[in-house]
Design a protein around this motif. Sequence first.
Motif, PDB file in Angstrom:
ATOM      1  N   LEU A   1      -6.519   5.203   7.418  1.00 19.11           N
ATOM      2  CA  LEU A   1      -7.315   5.390   6.256  1.00 19.11           C
ATOM      3  C   LEU A   1      -8.587   6.362   6.555  1.00 19.11           C
ATOM      4  O   LEU A   1      -8.951   7.092   6.213  1.00 19.11           O
ATOM      5  CB  LEU A   1      -7.526   4.114   5.831  1.00 19.11           C
ATOM      6  CG  LEU A   1      -7.971   4.192   4.108  1.00 19.11           C
ATOM      7  CD1 LEU A   1      -6.757   4.803   3.350  1.00 19.11           C
ATOM      8  CD2 LEU A   1      -8.055   2.979   3.588  1.00 19.11           C
ATOM      9  N   LEU A   2      -9.149   5.738   7.754  1.00 18.51           N
ATOM     10  CA  LEU A   2     -10.533   6.383   8.139  1.00 18.51           C
ATOM     11  C   LEU A   2     -10.365   7.903   8.870  1.00 18.51           C
ATOM     12  O   LEU A   2     -10.744   8.691   8.468  1.00 18.51           O
ATOM     13  CB  LEU A   2     -11.022   5.514   9.419  1.00 18.51           C
ATOM     14  CG  LEU A   2     -12.395   6.007   9.869  1.00 18.51           C
ATOM     15  CD1 LEU A   2     -13.527   6.221   8.935  1.00 18.51           C
ATOM     16  CD2 LEU A   2     -12.841   5.022  10.738  1.00 18.51           C
TER      17      LEU A   2
ATOM     18  N   ARG B   1      -9.920  10.349   6.037  1.00 24.67           N
ATOM     19  CA  ARG B   1     -11.229  10.943   5.416  1.00 24.67           C
ATOM     20  C   ARG B   1     -11.632  11.953   6.511  1.00 24.67           C
ATOM     21  O   ARG B   1     -12.209  12.888   5.892  1.00 24.67           O
ATOM     22  CB  ARG B   1     -12.300   9.697   5.727  1.00 24.67           C
ATOM     23  CG  ARG B   1     -12.150   8.667   4.755  1.00 24.67           C
ATOM     24  CD  ARG B   1     -13.360   7.622   4.947  1.00 24.67           C
ATOM     25  NE  ARG B   1     -12.993   6.638   3.722  1.00 24.67           N
ATOM     26  CZ  ARG B   1     -13.900   6.698   2.728  1.00 24.67           C
ATOM     27  NH1 ARG B   1     -14.674   7.755   2.505  1.00 24.67           N
ATOM     28  NH2 ARG B   1     -13.456   5.743   1.530  1.00 24.67           N
TER      29      ARG B   1
ATOM     30  N   LEU C   1      -9.904   9.233  -1.039  1.00 24.45           N
ATOM     31  CA  LEU C   1     -10.854   8.396  -1.512  1.00 24.45           C
ATOM     32  C   LEU C   1     -12.193   9.187  -1.091  1.00 24.45           C
ATOM     33  O   LEU C   1     -12.939   9.357  -1.932  1.00 24.45           O
ATOM     34  CB  LEU C   1     -10.889   6.933  -0.531  1.00 24.45           C
ATOM     35  CG  LEU C   1     -10.111   5.976  -1.031  1.00 24.45           C
ATOM     36  CD1 LEU C   1      -9.851   4.817  -0.020  1.00 24.45           C
ATOM     37  CD2 LEU C   1     -10.171   5.384  -2.444  1.00 24.45           C
TER      38      LEU C   1
ATOM     39  N   GLU D   1     -14.890  10.273  -3.775  1.00 23.07           N
ATOM     40  CA  GLU D   1     -16.360  10.025  -3.441  1.00 23.07           C
ATOM     41  C   GLU D   1     -17.368  11.304  -3.496  1.00 23.07           C
ATOM     42  O   GLU D   1     -18.393  11.413  -4.096  1.00 23.07           O
ATOM     43  CB  GLU D   1     -16.857   9.454  -2.137  1.00 23.07           C
ATOM     44  CG  GLU D   1     -16.473   8.130  -2.083  1.00 23.07           C
ATOM     45  CD  GLU D   1     -16.438   7.492  -0.510  1.00 23.07           C
ATOM     46  OE1 GLU D   1     -17.292   8.020  -0.013  1.00 23.07           O
ATOM     47  OE2 GLU D   1     -15.333   6.928  -0.287  1.00 23.07           O
TER      48      GLU D   1
ATOM     49  N   GLU E   1       3.640   0.870  -1.143  1.00 22.50           N
ATOM     50  CA  GLU E   1       2.935  -0.121  -1.936  1.00 22.50           C
ATOM     51  C   GLU E   1       1.632   0.302  -2.265  1.00 22.50           C
ATOM     52  O   GLU E   1       0.886  -0.007  -3.232  1.00 22.50           O
ATOM     53  CB  GLU E   1       3.249  -1.443  -1.599  1.00 22.50           C
ATOM     54  CG  GLU E   1       3.682  -2.318  -2.775  1.00 22.50           C
ATOM     55  CD  GLU E   1       3.965  -3.905  -2.065  1.00 22.50           C
ATOM     56  OE1 GLU E   1       3.427  -4.133  -1.275  1.00 22.50           O
ATOM     57  OE2 GLU E   1       4.650  -4.124  -2.831  1.00 22.50           O
ATOM     58  N   LEU E   2       0.897   0.014  -1.087  1.00 20.92           N
ATOM     59  CA  LEU E   2      -0.608   0.253  -1.197  1.00 20.92           C
ATOM     60  C   LEU E   2      -1.203   1.297  -2.176  1.00 20.92           C
ATOM     61  O   LEU E   2      -2.235   1.081  -2.907  1.00 20.92           O
ATOM     62  CB  LEU E   2      -1.204   0.894   0.204  1.00 20.92           C
ATOM     63  CG  LEU E   2      -2.701   0.964   0.440  1.00 20.92           C
ATOM     64  CD1 LEU E   2      -3.162  -0.205   1.135  1.00 20.92           C
ATOM     65  CD2 LEU E   2      -3.004   2.276   1.094  1.00 20.92           C
TER      66      LEU E   2
ATOM     67  N   GLU F   1      -0.530   1.906  -4.900  1.00 16.92           N
ATOM     68  CA  GLU F   1      -0.732   1.643  -6.444  1.00 16.92           C
ATOM     69  C   GLU F   1      -1.907   1.142  -6.776  1.00 16.92           C
ATOM     70  O   GLU F   1      -2.564   0.979  -7.861  1.00 16.92           O
ATOM     71  CB  GLU F   1       0.278   0.445  -6.629  1.00 16.92           C
ATOM     72  CG  GLU F   1       1.847   1.010  -6.718  1.00 16.92           C
ATOM     73  CD  GLU F   1       2.819  -0.295  -6.862  1.00 16.92           C
ATOM     74  OE1 GLU F   1       2.419  -1.174  -7.408  1.00 16.92           O
ATOM     75  OE2 GLU F   1       3.938  -0.082  -6.229  1.00 16.92           O
ATOM     76  N   GLY F   2      -2.909   0.714  -5.622  1.00 20.34           N
ATOM     77  CA  GLY F   2      -4.169  -0.015  -6.052  1.00 20.34           C
ATOM     78  C   GLY F   2      -5.163   1.032  -5.807  1.00 20.34           C
ATOM     79  O   GLY F   2      -6.227   0.821  -5.937  1.00 20.34           O
ATOM     80  N   LEU F   3      -4.877   2.128  -5.666  1.00 20.61           N
ATOM     81  CA  LEU F   3      -5.797   3.406  -5.529  1.00 20.61           C
ATOM     82  C   LEU F   3      -6.348   3.797  -6.754  1.00 20.61           C
ATOM     83  O   LEU F   3      -5.556   3.685  -7.890  1.00 20.61           O
ATOM     84  CB  LEU F   3      -5.174   4.530  -4.720  1.00 20.61           C
ATOM     85  CG  LEU F   3      -5.661   4.590  -3.289  1.00 20.61           C
ATOM     86  CD1 LEU F   3      -5.861   3.144  -2.542  1.00 20.61           C
ATOM     87  CD2 LEU F   3      -4.545   5.389  -2.380  1.00 20.61           C
ATOM     88  N   PRO F   4      -7.756   4.472  -6.908  1.00 21.43           N
ATOM     89  CA  PRO F   4      -8.097   4.831  -8.202  1.00 21.43           C
ATOM     90  C   PRO F   4      -7.407   6.026  -8.630  1.00 21.43           C
ATOM     91  O   PRO F   4      -7.182   6.258  -9.857  1.00 21.43           O
ATOM     92  CB  PRO F   4      -9.507   5.451  -7.801  1.00 21.43           C
ATOM     93  CG  PRO F   4      -9.631   5.207  -6.198  1.00 21.43           C
ATOM     94  CD  PRO F   4      -8.525   4.591  -5.640  1.00 21.43           C
TER      95      PRO F   4
END
Lengths: 349, 349
Positions: free
Chosen positions: A233-234, A237, A266, A270, A288-289, A291-294
């Motif tokens: 994830l990092l 970015r 992300l 930002e 699956e992850l 799904e929880g993102l903005p």
Amino acid sequence: MAGKTAKLRKRPLTLRDVSEASGVSEMTVSRVLRNRGDVSEATRSKVLKAAKALGYVPNKIAGALASQRVNLVAVIIPSLSNMVFPEVLSGISEVLDETPLQPVVGVTNYSPEREEKVLYEMLSWRPSGVIIAGLEHSDPSRAMLRAAGIPVVEIMDVDGEPIDAVVGISHRAAGYEMATEIVQQGYRRIGFLGTKMPLDHRARKRFEGFTEALAKAGLEVVDQEFYSGGSALLKGREMTEAILKRHPDLDFLYYSNDMIGAGGLLFLLEQGVDIPGRIGLAGFNGVELLEGLPRQLATMDACRAEIGRAAAEIIARRIADETAEPGEKIVFKSRMSPGDTLLRSDSSS
Amino acid sequence: MAGKTAKLRKRPLTLRDVSEASGVSEMTVSRVLRNRGDVSEATRSKVLKAAKALGYVPNKIAGALASQRVNLVAVIIPSLSNMVFPEVLSGISEVLDETPLQPVVGVTNYSPEREEKVLYEMLSWRPSGVIIAGLEHSDPSRAMLRAAGIPVVEIMDVDGEPIDAVVGISHRAAGYEMATEIVQQGYRRIGFLGTKMPLDHRARKRFEGFTEALAKAGLEVVDQEFYSGGSALLKGREMTEAILKRHPDLDFLYYSNDMIGAGGLLFLLEQGVDIPGRIGLAGFNGVELLEGLPRQLATMDACRAEIGRAAAEIIARRIADETAEPGEKIVFKSRMSPGDTLLRSDSSS
DNA sequence: AGGGCGTGCGTTACCGCTAACATCACTGGT
DNA sequence: ACCAGTGATGTTAGCGGTAACGCACGCCCT
């Protein structure tokens, strides 16, 4: 119970102990414990009681040697930290749970040498079948698999020459399809972000299919950025920042996996960047992850559980029925899910 | 090479085939293949050549039976989809790779019945040791472990009565410590969000430690919210929304794992909520993923890799040295990492 | 009564390998 | 020349089960 359970037994329990404790022959005990052959209800329960009282656990090593049957299926995958593989595994378990077969997992860390070693180790336990990720193996590995005389299913990928059966998706086609859609949506200045893993053949094939489709539209990837290790994830970015610093005019970023794609998403959110207006994004895997993102990242599903299930089914069928045809090939269709980061409202779909 | 490799061999290769091909006894072949005993360099290479030419893979089943030694370590964990366990596994592999031992993984899905079954299956292969997650096991399971007469290391958790050795952290203490810090930072209206898993004993113990510390400060959890299944990140969002709808005045949310915590964090940031000014957050586990989030979630490290390594070391030592003391206990200290969502600038630290 | 057959259990011979001991040719010391 | 010592290899006897067959015994049918 007559306290026969000597706590400090030195010799481990064997069939003989149970047979003596229950007054029947070892053979009968064996039959009871495997539910095989006719045994009268009386002896059956007598034996079971004795076995339980002693805490007897059958020795599969001896059993396997004698019967020449091992109900293990070797499953060889590159990694457990990429959630893709645990998901494949659960597909496999789901199917094998309905059979006497049991999966045994080996991890290669994307290294062919390690794959060879792991394979050798697993084959030395004489499994009834092998499920192995990818189509690229060292020559000795391929030789071992062929010589083992057991069903082999190569999974995840179908772009190549299988040893026996194969279940997967075409990563080349997935990359191609994604690129096609990207081009159709009007993106022109496209960057690629991926992992620095020459041995991740599936990522490579996706990239190849991707560039091929771009080429057909007269385009090529403007810039690339690679990472290895660390938090995906990092890294997503950081790479996104880096590539946009070099090429602020990029209008699309294609990530070789969803995790780094999510990091990029992300980051850009930002920064207040308009997605997909100013820049579009896509990843790969359908984790699956997301799904929880903005915002829903565009991605393509890798059909992980389906692949696991199908592979296990082939193995189970081939083991149950010796005459079953080898060389089966199942190709799943990687589904595109455009999410919120690919489609421009003004475009046709 | 004289084409001796009949492609359609029916009988699988054995030591005898190699011995015939190389003109020495089976015993000598066995010695060569295991690097044991004196064998002249001449025969050694002769045998190795023959073995390679035939593609011989030793049969560990027979070997294990004859030698009464099995270099397998059973590793029993609840799940592979919770990244915690793959990380523990890699700690274990890292250490076992330096030994002749090999891990074999079994997954229980947090079910005691399944644990019992998996354990039975694994023990029937007579592994040299067992590493098993948690201290809570069914009576038959405990009995089996004790009767197996092999080193057993229970991992992850130290709050309870171990069977033999144990390596882990105190989840009770971790929960306690987190609550203490939360209270010290001046938070007073605290909500808890967790998983609906009565069998996740570690999560339960964290919660117990947590409430205990709150109680000591005269506080209690204002509201709770539970989930099961689905995308943890998404569930974190949903639960956060739900709990705040019921209790808009909550000033802290303690999540039982980082994934749902991250979901909550993303949700609140989108809502423009001031974190930690208006509301503080904390999770548990120290997952790598957190590093890529817009804000660092407060969390506590579960020492996953360390636990894996330490457990493997105990097993390796105990197997190498029969006289080594059983019952070892290693307690790691769960490190608090306050991130950006816990400490209020005006507070002491 | 005799033959055929199914049931319930025991006997025997391995499965493929290794521990432990046996063998045999040398070597060297005395 | 003799014996002990050593190195290189072979022989024997399992390891703990199971496949395959053997063998009573009771039952039914003719």
